[in-house]
Design an enzyme around this catalytic site. Structure first.
Site, PDB file in Angstrom:
ATOM      1  N   ASP A  74     -43.726 -31.639  -4.485  1.00  0.00           N
ATOM      2  CA  ASP A  74     -43.414 -31.416  -3.146  1.00  0.00           C
ATOM      3  C   ASP A  74     -43.833 -32.266  -2.224  1.00  0.00           C
ATOM      4  OD1 ASP A  74     -45.849 -30.534  -3.336  1.00  0.00           O
ATOM      5  OD2 ASP A  74     -45.340 -28.371  -2.935  1.00  0.00           O
TER       6      ASP A  74
ATOM      7  N   HIS B 256     -47.156 -18.854  -3.113  1.00  0.00           N
ATOM      8  CA  HIS B 256     -45.911 -19.704  -3.404  1.00  0.00           C
ATOM      9  C   HIS B 256     -46.401 -20.687  -4.444  1.00  0.00           C
ATOM     10  CE1 HIS B 256     -47.955 -22.665  -0.127  1.00  0.00           C
ATOM     11  NE2 HIS B 256     -48.372 -22.943  -1.335  1.00  0.00           N
TER      12      HIS B 256
HETATM   13  C1  GLP Z   1     -49.998 -26.473  -1.144  1.00  0.00           C
HETATM   14  C2  GLP Z   1     -49.056 -26.987  -1.931  1.00  0.00           C
HETATM   15  C3  GLP Z   1     -48.846 -26.209  -3.423  1.00  0.00           C
HETATM   16  C4  GLP Z   1     -50.425 -25.929  -3.828  1.00  0.00           C
HETATM   17  C5  GLP Z   1     -50.552 -24.667  -2.859  1.00  0.00           C
HETATM   18  C6  GLP Z   1     -52.152 -24.331  -3.062  1.00  0.00           C
HETATM   19  O1  GLP Z   1     -49.762 -26.344   0.141  1.00  0.00           O
HETATM   20  N1  GLP Z   1     -47.723 -27.062  -1.538  1.00  0.00           N
HETATM   21  O2  GLP Z   1     -48.243 -27.028  -4.306  1.00  0.00           O
HETATM   22  O3  GLP Z   1     -50.425 -25.660  -5.300  1.00  0.00           O
HETATM   23  O4  GLP Z   1     -50.291 -24.911  -1.618  1.00  0.00           O
HETATM   24  O5  GLP Z   1     -52.890 -24.937  -2.327  1.00  0.00           O
HETATM   25  P1  GLP Z   1     -54.545 -25.197  -2.466  1.00  0.00           P
HETATM   26  O6  GLP Z   1     -54.519 -25.467  -4.000  1.00  0.00           O
HETATM   27  O7  GLP Z   1     -55.242 -26.072  -1.603  1.00  0.00           O
HETATM   28  O8  GLP Z   1     -55.120 -23.705  -2.343  1.00  0.00           O
END
Ligand code: GLP
Length: 254
Positions: free
Chosen positions: A67, A138
């Site tokens: 993304d 998500h």
């Molecule tokens: C982000 C990304 C995702 C990521 C998720 C978890 O915003 N768009 O691809 O896996 O949220 O993020 P984190 O690993 O910082 O908790």
């Protein structure tokens, strides 16, 4: 689904890097799907170390990131383009034209999404997709209640995602409201999926994703339907699933 619990974040990062390195060693022309966020930072560090030790080369590897934010340039310090440069691409021998991220500053976003999807297909599809999980369940930026059949598309970020990403921007107001993300369908077409989860704040959502019903309300739950998923969680993130699996807890997912 194979669930492995690592003792801590460092062990998780090392194991994740070893899985990615093994993929590249087995198939030097691998197509990798890559994630951003805090979770894979340690994995990237370990991969850079493995590369510097001469154990893995990215020369023939192709990558596609999950993304990117809409409306900011790839040069913006908060962009995922810059994240990937600083965390991985600048430190390994990857051929930069083969390292792809969606362009959130493209004049025609729909066309950008279609072209991104076409590039993945042209590269032969994703061999190994690395995923994190958002606190709202998500994957990529596929927020709750989206369509499972979506390919790469433009999404509106929910407040939880904007908050989680505020650290990349000087003020919360600057956090983009939209992103381009691989769709659930794009992710589900990867041959192997590696889902990483670290920290207690992911424990509840990880349990919902792995043990709860498959529902667009928890986008990561769709992974239960994929035939080749490896889940790597540290003990903190696995707290609730461990209790369910050992019969010490029954979770009401209602
Ligand atoms: C982000 C990304 C995702 C990521 C998720 C978890 O915003 N768009 O691809 O896996 O949220 O993020 P984190 O690993 O910082 O908790």
């Amino acid at each position: 689904m194979q669930v492995t619990i690592a003792e801590n974040y460092q062990a998780l990062s090392k194991q994740a890097a070893e899985i990615v390195a093994a993929q590249i060693i087995n198939k030097p022309t691998s197509v990798l799907g890559l994630a951003t966020g805090v979770t894979p930072l340690g994995m990237y560090e370990e991969l850079v170390s493995l590369h510097k030790a001469g154990l893995v080369s990215f020369k023939e590897v192709t990558t596609f990131n999950l993304d990117e934010f809409v409306g900011i340039s790839p040069l913006h310090p908060g962009s995922y383009h810059q994240y990937m440069r600083h965390r991985l691409f600048d430190h390994v021998d990857i051929n930069i034209p083969q390292a792809h991220l969606p362009n959130g500053a493209a004049p025609n976003l729909k066309q950008e999404c279609r072209e991104y999807e076409a590039k993945i297909r042209k590269a032969g599809g994703i061999d190994l997709q690395v995923l994190g999980i958002g606190r709202n369940g998500h994957i990529g930026f596929n927020e709750p209640h989206g369509k499972f059949e979506a390919f790469t598309n433009v999404v509106t970020l929910d407040s939880a995602s904007r908050e989680a990403n505020a650290r990349f921007f000087s003020t919360p107001h600057e956090v983009p409201r939209q992103a381009i993300t691989m769709g659930i369908r794009t992710i589900m077409q990867a041959r192997t999926i590696l889902l990483l989860a670290s920290g207690f704040e992911k424990a509840q959502v990880l349990a919902k994703a792995l043990e709860g019903p498959v529902t667009p309300a928890v986008p990561a739950s769709v992974l239960q339907l994929h035939s080749n998923v490896v889940v790597l969680a540290d003990e903190a993130a696995a707290q609730i699933i461990s209790k369910i699996n050992t019969g010490q807890a029954a979770i009401d997912f209602g």
